[in-house]
Design an enzyme around this catalytic site. Structure first.
Site, mmCIF file in Angstrom:
data_model
loop_
_atom_site.group_PDB
_atom_site.id
_atom_site.type_symbol
_atom_site.label_atom_id
_atom_site.label_comp_id
_atom_site.label_asym_id
_atom_site.label_seq_id
_atom_site.Cartn_x
_atom_site.Cartn_y
_atom_site.Cartn_z
ATOM 1 N N GLN A 47 3.154 9.883 1.075
ATOM 2 C CA GLN A 47 4.487 9.275 1.186
ATOM 3 C C GLN A 47 5.393 9.642 0.028
ATOM 4 O O GLN A 47 6.608 9.468 0.097
ATOM 5 C CB GLN A 47 4.356 7.749 1.269
ATOM 6 N N HIS A 73 -1.916 7.942 6.899
ATOM 7 C CA HIS A 73 -0.920 8.738 6.157
ATOM 8 C C HIS A 73 -1.542 10.040 5.639
ATOM 9 O O HIS A 73 -0.923 11.094 5.691
ATOM 10 C CB HIS A 73 -0.376 7.960 4.957
ATOM 11 N N HIS A 100 -4.280 2.042 7.932
ATOM 12 C CA HIS A 100 -2.880 2.493 7.935
ATOM 13 C C HIS A 100 -2.675 3.596 6.887
ATOM 14 O O HIS A 100 -2.083 4.638 7.171
ATOM 15 C CB HIS A 100 -1.977 1.277 7.664
ATOM 16 N N GLU A 101 -3.177 3.351 5.680
ATOM 17 C CA GLU A 101 -2.971 4.328 4.594
ATOM 18 C C GLU A 101 -3.762 5.618 4.836
ATOM 19 O O GLU A 101 -3.281 6.716 4.540
ATOM 20 C CB GLU A 101 -3.368 3.725 3.239
ATOM 21 N N CYS A 145 5.949 -0.203 7.164
ATOM 22 C CA CYS A 145 5.595 0.953 6.345
ATOM 23 C C CYS A 145 6.784 1.316 5.469
ATOM 24 O O CYS A 145 7.920 1.314 5.942
ATOM 25 C CB CYS A 145 5.243 2.122 7.264
ATOM 26 N N LEU A 146 6.506 1.629 4.208
ATOM 27 C CA LEU A 146 7.608 1.992 3.304
ATOM 28 C C LEU A 146 8.298 3.275 3.757
ATOM 29 O O LEU A 146 9.432 3.535 3.373
ATOM 30 C CB LEU A 146 7.082 2.150 1.871
ATOM 31 N N GLY A 204 0.834 -1.196 0.000
ATOM 32 C CA GLY A 204 0.000 0.000 0.000
ATOM 33 C C GLY A 204 0.870 1.247 0.000
ATOM 34 O O GLY A 204 2.009 1.216 0.478
HETATM 35 NI NI NI Z 1 2.763 3.290 5.573
#
Ligand code: NI
Length: 179
Positions: free
Chosen positions: A51, A138, A134-135, A92-93, A46
């Site tokens: 991000q 962000h 989660h997204e 998380c990226l 995701g």
């Molecule tokens: Ni993330």
């Protein structure tokens, strides 16, 4: 198509709140395609526009084994359908190489639009419920590390900023030796 640089915690730009998308332009469609490419390459499941330093309400996801079921959410929002929460080991990226348990609502309803502006609705449990929450965080400038203890968060911050510093020092050295 292009790979986009992903911001890393503790970059303050990750704290920016995303604005709703009022008009789905060709540029936004291109951004969604680039975000999917970036997510697959990372690899991740995701990615929120926040991000990649674009602060608009856009999320891409692919939870399939074969990585052939891309999902795109424009202006998503989530309504909890239960009080029950479940723990899940999240990563998380934007927080590379750190994983920890986060409790989130076990069942939610997702409302969003697709890239043609068509509204859609789905109920989510399991990984999809975890991932969308989660997204969505962000887009609100929140990260999963915000749910951890201040001590743990500080340790992650220290490690990631040290790595960031080493990386920039290395590239400075490379620039010096190349010049
Ligand atoms: Ni993330």
């Amino acid at each position: 198509m292009a790979l986009l640089p992903i911001l890393s915690f503790p970059d303050p730009r990750l704290r920016t709140r995303a604005k709703p998308i009022t008009h789905i332009t060709p540029e936004i469609k291109q951004l969604a395609a680039d975000m999917l490419e970036t997510m697959y390459a990372a690899p991740g499941i995701g990615l929120a526009a926040s991000q990649v330093d674009r602060h608009i309400a856009l999320i891409v996801m692919d939870l399939s084994e074969e990585k052939n079921q891309p999902m795109i959410f424009v202006n998503p929002n989530v309504t909890p359908l239960t009080e029950e929460t479940k723990p899940y080991e999240e990563g998380c990226l934007s927080v590379p190489q750190f994983f920890d348990q986060v409790e989130r609502r076990a069942k939610v309803r997702i409302n969003a639009q697709d890239l043609d502006g068509q509204p859609f609705e789905m109920e989510a449990e399991g990984l999809l419920a975890v991932c969308i929450q989660h997204e969505l965080d962000h887009l609100d400038g929140k990260l999963f590390v915000d749910y951890l203890s201040p001590l743990k968060r500080q340790r992650i911050r220290d490690k990631l900023s040290k790595k960031g510093r080493q990386k920039s020092r290395k590239s400075e050295e490379a620039a010096v030796s190349a010049s």
